[in-house]
Each structure stands twice: as structure tokens, then as C-alpha cells.
Design a protein around this motif. Structure first.
Motif, PDB file in Angstrom:
ATOM      1  N   GLN A 118       0.832  -1.202   0.000  1.00 26.43           N
ATOM      2  CA  GLN A 118       0.000   0.000   0.000  1.00 26.43           C
ATOM      3  C   GLN A 118       0.869   1.255   0.000  1.00 26.43           C
ATOM      4  N   VAL A 119       0.600   2.186  -0.898  1.00 28.80           N
ATOM      5  CA  VAL A 119       1.303   3.465  -0.924  1.00 28.80           C
ATOM      6  C   VAL A 119       0.273   4.584  -0.999  1.00 28.80           C
ATOM      7  N   THR A 120       0.631   5.735  -0.477  1.00 33.20           N
ATOM      8  CA  THR A 120      -0.274   6.884  -0.461  1.00 33.20           C
ATOM      9  C   THR A 120       0.341   8.031  -1.246  1.00 33.20           C
ATOM     10  N   ALA A 121      -0.473   8.642  -2.083  1.00 37.56           N
ATOM     11  CA  ALA A 121      -0.003   9.806  -2.839  1.00 37.56           C
ATOM     12  C   ALA A 121       0.317  10.934  -1.874  1.00 37.56           C
ATOM     13  N   HIS A 122       1.370  11.685  -2.168  1.00 42.41           N
ATOM     14  CA  HIS A 122       1.736  12.808  -1.301  1.00 42.41           C
ATOM     15  C   HIS A 122       1.329  14.149  -1.902  1.00 42.41           C
TER      16      HIS A 122
END
Length: 167
Positions: A87-91
Motif C-alpha cells: 500500500q502506498v499513499t499519494a503525497h
């Protein structure tokens, strides 16, 4: 010697394959193309791609006085994505210009950390009216049919060219 690979060597193989894949993908983006990725939940790109693309847009704006592209604009984003790395989150969220036929358009891009190329989501492709004809190797964009651009097995759209190759 017939011994089963250790968990560590398996991790190294996966890591190596990912690095090679990202290396191939990133190297083809020196020409700045967007990959058509129907599995992507939203249009996204890595921060390195966006940084280099924004620099290129600034150069194009400085050189092109008759038809300059819009500036790259930024906003906030916290959209989460599931990738091969978890899981990755946009910054952030970038609004970038690109050539759509013979005019400039913009597309919103969720910016993720790293070297991910620009991936056009299915939703963005639908909004752009893209149609694919695999049997004839054609892509419909801006109401006209063009030969599909394939790079390393990926279907791509050039972002800064004035035209695509007609069939």
C-alpha cells in the motif's frame, strides 16, 4: 547443488525483477509517454517522473511562444494505491499539460514517491475517449485513429508530440 533457494535469495530475485522493470519503464520515459494501464485505480506517476516532466514543460514554455503549454500546478492528495510493493499513499496531486491531438490539455495525476512512470487509469482513458482496436493495432484519440505506440510491451501515448502516426 540442488538445494532449495533461501527466503533471502527469493527476496533478492523479486527485488531484482522489480528494479529491472522500473529501470526499463523509467528509461523509456525520457521521451515522456503515458502508459495505458487499465488496472490502475487512478492516474498516477512517481515524483521523479513529475519533477523531470515539470522541468521539461518549463523548458518548452520558455522556447515556445506561439503555443506554450499550461504550467504544471500542484495540490494535495492522500489517495491510497495498492502496488507490487504494498500500500502506498499519494503525497500530492499534479495537474500536468500534454498534447491531445494538436492542442494542449491537462490531466490530474496523483504523485507517489519514487520512479513510477505516468500511468493513465481506465477512468482517465474513458474521459479522454480513448478506444483500442487490438486486431488492427490502432488507438482512437481526439476523434482520430492512430497506430498504437508500443514500448517494451506497453501501450503508450506520447505526451509532448504534436501528432501521432496515422494508420
Amino acid at each position: 547443488s540442488g538445494a532449495a533457494p533461501s527466503a533471502q535469495s527469493s527476496k533478492n530475485v523479486v527485488y531484482s525483477i522489480r528494479n529491472v522493470t522500473f529501470g526499463i519503464l523509467f528509461s523509456i520515459f525520457a521521451t515522456f509517454v503515458g502508459v495505458l494501464d487499465t488496472a490502475c485505480t487512478a492516474t498516477c506517476a512517481g515524483s521523479e517522473f513529475i519533477r523531470k516532466y515539470a522541468a521539461k514543460i518549463r523548458n518548452v514554455r520558455n522556447m515556445n511562444t506561439t503555443d506554450p503549454p499550461p504550467e504544471v500546478r500542484y495540490d494535495k492528495s492522500s489517495m491510497s494505491f495498492t502496488t507490487g510493493n504494498g500500500q502506498v499513499t499519494a503525497h500530492s496531486f499534479a495537474i500536468i499539460p500534454f498534447r491531445y491531438g494538436n492542442s494542449w490539455c491537462t490531466v490530474g495525476v496523483h504523485v507517489l514517491a519514487g520512479k513510477l512512470p505516468l500511468l493513465f487509469s481506465l477512468g482517465t482513458m474513458e474521459q479522454m475517449g480513448i478506444q483500442l482496436d487490438f486486431e488492427n493495432g490502432l488507438l482512437k484519440l481526439a476523434g482520430s485513429w492512430f497506430k498504437m505506440r508500443k514500448q517494451d510491451g506497453l501501450l503508450c501515448i506520447p505526451l509532448l508530440e504534436n501528432f501521432l502516426e496515422s494508420p
